[in-house]
Design an enzyme around this catalytic site. Structure first.
Site, PDB file in Angstrom:
ATOM      1  N   GLY A  13       0.805  -1.109   0.080  1.00  0.00           N
ATOM      2  CA  GLY A  13       0.005   0.022   0.122  1.00  0.00           C
ATOM      3  C   GLY A  13       0.847   1.265   0.061  1.00  0.00           C
ATOM      4  O   GLY A  13       1.763   1.486   0.742  1.00  0.00           O
ATOM      5  N   VAL A  25      17.193   7.720  -0.638  1.00  0.00           N
ATOM      6  CA  VAL A  25      18.270   6.797  -1.186  1.00  0.00           C
ATOM      7  C   VAL A  25      18.944   7.404  -2.434  1.00  0.00           C
ATOM      8  O   VAL A  25      20.193   7.068  -2.443  1.00  0.00           O
ATOM      9  CB  VAL A  25      17.117   5.457  -1.567  1.00  0.00           C
ATOM     10  CG1 VAL A  25      18.004   4.581  -2.355  1.00  0.00           C
ATOM     11  CG2 VAL A  25      16.517   5.125  -0.443  1.00  0.00           C
ATOM     12  N   ARG A  74       0.858  -5.086  -5.071  1.00  0.00           N
ATOM     13  CA  ARG A  74       0.774  -6.156  -4.156  1.00  0.00           C
ATOM     14  C   ARG A  74       1.145  -7.402  -5.078  1.00  0.00           C
ATOM     15  O   ARG A  74       0.125  -7.692  -5.901  1.00  0.00           O
ATOM     16  CB  ARG A  74      -0.410  -6.112  -3.258  1.00  0.00           C
ATOM     17  CG  ARG A  74      -0.698  -5.042  -2.507  1.00  0.00           C
ATOM     18  CD  ARG A  74      -1.845  -5.518  -1.422  1.00  0.00           C
ATOM     19  NE  ARG A  74      -2.157  -4.289  -0.650  1.00  0.00           N
ATOM     20  CZ  ARG A  74      -1.966  -3.714   0.365  1.00  0.00           C
ATOM     21  NH1 ARG A  74      -0.546  -4.045   0.903  1.00  0.00           N
ATOM     22  NH2 ARG A  74      -2.552  -2.692   0.767  1.00  0.00           N
ATOM     23  N   ASP A 105       5.321  -4.817   6.142  1.00  0.00           N
ATOM     24  CA  ASP A 105       5.723  -6.258   6.461  1.00  0.00           C
ATOM     25  C   ASP A 105       5.868  -7.227   5.101  1.00  0.00           C
ATOM     26  O   ASP A 105       6.600  -7.972   4.784  1.00  0.00           O
ATOM     27  CB  ASP A 105       4.954  -6.936   7.483  1.00  0.00           C
ATOM     28  CG  ASP A 105       3.507  -7.044   7.219  1.00  0.00           C
ATOM     29  OD1 ASP A 105       3.104  -6.485   6.409  1.00  0.00           O
ATOM     30  OD2 ASP A 105       2.975  -7.776   8.132  1.00  0.00           O
ATOM     31  N   THR A 127       4.393   2.548   5.509  1.00  0.00           N
ATOM     32  CA  THR A 127       3.099   2.320   5.704  1.00  0.00           C
ATOM     33  C   THR A 127       2.260   2.892   6.769  1.00  0.00           C
ATOM     34  O   THR A 127       2.788   3.211   7.548  1.00  0.00           O
ATOM     35  CB  THR A 127       2.902   0.668   6.120  1.00  0.00           C
ATOM     36  OG1 THR A 127       1.604   0.332   6.454  1.00  0.00           O
ATOM     37  CG2 THR A 127       3.758   0.429   7.487  1.00  0.00           C
ATOM     38  N   ASP A 129      -0.126   2.136   8.877  1.00  0.00           N
ATOM     39  CA  ASP A 129      -0.605   1.434   9.743  1.00  0.00           C
ATOM     40  C   ASP A 129       0.281   1.417  11.073  1.00  0.00           C
ATOM     41  O   ASP A 129      -0.212   1.226  12.144  1.00  0.00           O
ATOM     42  CB  ASP A 129      -0.779   0.086   9.105  1.00  0.00           C
ATOM     43  CG  ASP A 129      -1.734  -0.313   7.976  1.00  0.00           C
ATOM     44  OD1 ASP A 129      -2.393   0.718   7.922  1.00  0.00           O
ATOM     45  OD2 ASP A 129      -1.523  -1.363   7.342  1.00  0.00           O
ATOM     46  N   ASP A 131       2.223  -0.653  12.082  1.00  0.00           N
ATOM     47  CA  ASP A 131       1.925  -2.173  12.381  1.00  0.00           C
ATOM     48  C   ASP A 131       3.086  -2.826  12.351  1.00  0.00           C
ATOM     49  O   ASP A 131       3.356  -4.160  12.418  1.00  0.00           O
ATOM     50  CB  ASP A 131       0.907  -2.789  11.780  1.00  0.00           C
ATOM     51  CG  ASP A 131       1.387  -2.953  10.080  1.00  0.00           C
ATOM     52  OD1 ASP A 131       2.388  -2.171   9.872  1.00  0.00           O
ATOM     53  OD2 ASP A 131       0.524  -3.623   9.539  1.00  0.00           O
ATOM     54  N   MET A 171      -8.841   3.034   8.656  1.00  0.00           N
ATOM     55  CA  MET A 171      -7.625   1.776   8.221  1.00  0.00           C
ATOM     56  C   MET A 171      -6.701   1.351   9.477  1.00  0.00           C
ATOM     57  O   MET A 171      -6.740   2.115  10.374  1.00  0.00           O
ATOM     58  CB  MET A 171      -6.947   1.983   7.045  1.00  0.00           C
ATOM     59  CG  MET A 171      -7.634   1.807   5.591  1.00  0.00           C
ATOM     60  SD  MET A 171      -6.635   2.025   4.094  1.00  0.00           S
ATOM     61  CE  MET A 171      -7.677   1.552   3.038  1.00  0.00           C
TER      62      MET A 171
HETATM   63  O1  F6P Z   1      -1.551  -1.467   4.770  1.00  0.00           O
HETATM   64  C1  F6P Z   1      -1.959  -0.298   4.307  1.00  0.00           C
HETATM   65  C2  F6P Z   1      -3.468  -0.400   4.244  1.00  0.00           C
HETATM   66  O2  F6P Z   1      -4.086   0.726   3.605  1.00  0.00           O
HETATM   67  C3  F6P Z   1      -4.286  -0.868   5.297  1.00  0.00           C
HETATM   68  O3  F6P Z   1      -4.572  -0.034   6.450  1.00  0.00           O
HETATM   69  C4  F6P Z   1      -5.535  -1.442   4.635  1.00  0.00           C
HETATM   70  O4  F6P Z   1      -5.947  -2.582   5.392  1.00  0.00           O
HETATM   71  C5  F6P Z   1      -5.013  -2.202   3.426  1.00  0.00           C
HETATM   72  O5  F6P Z   1      -3.886  -1.412   3.108  1.00  0.00           O
HETATM   73  C6  F6P Z   1      -5.884  -1.902   2.259  1.00  0.00           C
HETATM   74  O6  F6P Z   1      -5.149  -2.520   0.939  1.00  0.00           O
HETATM   75  P1  F6P Z   1      -5.660  -2.352  -0.241  1.00  0.00           P
HETATM   76  O7  F6P Z   1      -4.985  -0.838  -0.705  1.00  0.00           O
HETATM   77  O8  F6P Z   1      -4.907  -3.368  -1.138  1.00  0.00           O
HETATM   78  O9  F6P Z   1      -7.077  -2.234  -0.481  1.00  0.00           O
END
Ligand code: F6P
Length: 356
Positions: A13, A25, A74, A105, A127, A129, A131, A171
């Protein structure tokens, strides 16, 4: 000098501040006589040879921009042996000696796989999150929270005008930190996060009492991970609140809007320091590390250690996960998890206590 050419990519993301990391970088590497290959579209771009050499000018004006100009993805193909083989081929074709991978991650799992296949890789956090347990901070978190705050402040206006309850879902995947901090900062009457069991009865009782005393506006922040992503917890909570208290309730899901926007100062600074550090680490001959911010210092942490710490914090350890670690390291991880849980609990309790 160990490296002549490095690759840089953003993956997973997008997060505000990723561009600032790429800029750091690129310019740190060039300053050290290392060429930089920008890999477009994350690991997918590496597999499909979507690359371009980057100059110092190519990263002009990007420090202030959200998203990632290197694009992202992804990529499931990267998890296959065929995908990895093609990615290695691209590295060989362009003589890429090492890679800086910016993301969360999932990106770091890819980074570790690349290192294991002979391409030294360093991870830089990107990210919203926050997390990644090994680091206090992930790039994008601050901007995302400020966006949530702006939205909830707007909802407060309408909540007060209509005497309503606004349940806002944010999110964060399985991590409730965005909800926790924005809930506190927006003066929410309740916060629901995956880390702490939500006492719905207490919330409803409190709201009914506060309404009886004249409170008009009720903000509730729900992390998307409560009850499982896509469970509809926030939406259903709004319905139950209305049914049980008579307070008109509306549900809003902020969704991806929180991932966009220009990075805050906090994110630009963290991204810049982390991106530069990643190149320094490669120059020192190091790899398979994630660049972390711990107590305001930018420090490397072994990627595998970071994965295990995450699992321990989330109570997801499996047999054998700790085998590679000494008793001292395990004790260190346990102490870390305890501290983090206590921190989350403290903020949660404080926010609740002040919600009147
Ligand atoms: O990891 C970042 C994030 O925005 C999360 O908060 C959320 O659950 C996920 O990605 C959403 O993923 P996507 O953009 O693939 O729908």
């Amino acid at each position: 000098m160990k490296f002549r050419k490095i690759g840089v990519l953003t993956s997973g993301g997008d997060a505000p501040g990723m561009n600032a990391s790429v800029r750091a970088v690129v310019r740190t590497a060039l300053e050290n006589g290392i060429e930089v290959v920008g890999i477009y579209g994350g690991y997918h771009g590496l597999i499909h040879d979507n690359v371009k050499y980057l100059t110092a000018r190519d990263v002009s004006n990007c420090i202030s921009r959200g998203g990632t100009f290197l694009l992202t993805d992804r990529c499931d193909e990267f998890k296959t042996p065929e995908g990895m083989a093609k990615a290695i081929e691209t590295c060989k074709k362009h003589e890429i000696d090492a890679i800086v991978a910016i993301g969360g991650d999932g990106t770091f799992r890819g980074a570790t796989d690349l290192t294991n296949h002979g391409i030294p890789t360093i991870g830089v956090t990107g990210t919203i999150d926050n997390d990644i347990s090994a680091t206090d901070y992930t790039v994008g978190f601050d901007t995302a929270m400020n966006t949530v705050l702006d939205m909830v402040d707007r909802l407060r206006d309408t909540g007060e005008s209509h005497a309503r309850c606004l349940v806002t879902e944010v999110m964060g995947r399985h991590c409730g930190e965005i909800a926790l901090l924005t809930g506190m900062a927006s003066g929410a009457v309740a916060i629901a996060i995956p880390e702490i069991e939500f006492d719905e009865d207490a919330c409803i009782k409190k709201m009914a009492e506060l309404r009886a005393k004249g409170k008009r506006n009720f903000q509730i922040i729900v992390s998307e991970g409560v009850g499982g992503i896509g469970s509809g917890f926030g939406e259903n909570l709004a319905k139950r609140i209305e049914e049980k208290t008579g307070i008109e309730a509306r549900y809003n899901c902020l969704g991806h809007v929180v991932r966009g926007g220009d990075p805050t100062l906090r994110d630009r600074v963290a991204a810049t320091r982390m991106g530069a550090k990643a190149v320094d680490l490669l120059l020192e001959g190091k790899s398979n590390l994630v660049v972390c911010e711990i107590d305001s210092e930018i420090v490397p942490v072994d990627i595998n250690y970071s994965f295990v710490l995450d699992k321990m914090y989330k109570n997801k350890l499996k047999d054998g996960d700790l085998d590679a670690y000494s008793a001292e390291q395990i004790a260190e991880m346990e102490a870390f998890c305890e501290r983090k849980r206590a921190y989350v609990r403290e903020l949660y309790d404080l926010a609740n206590a002040l919600a009147k």
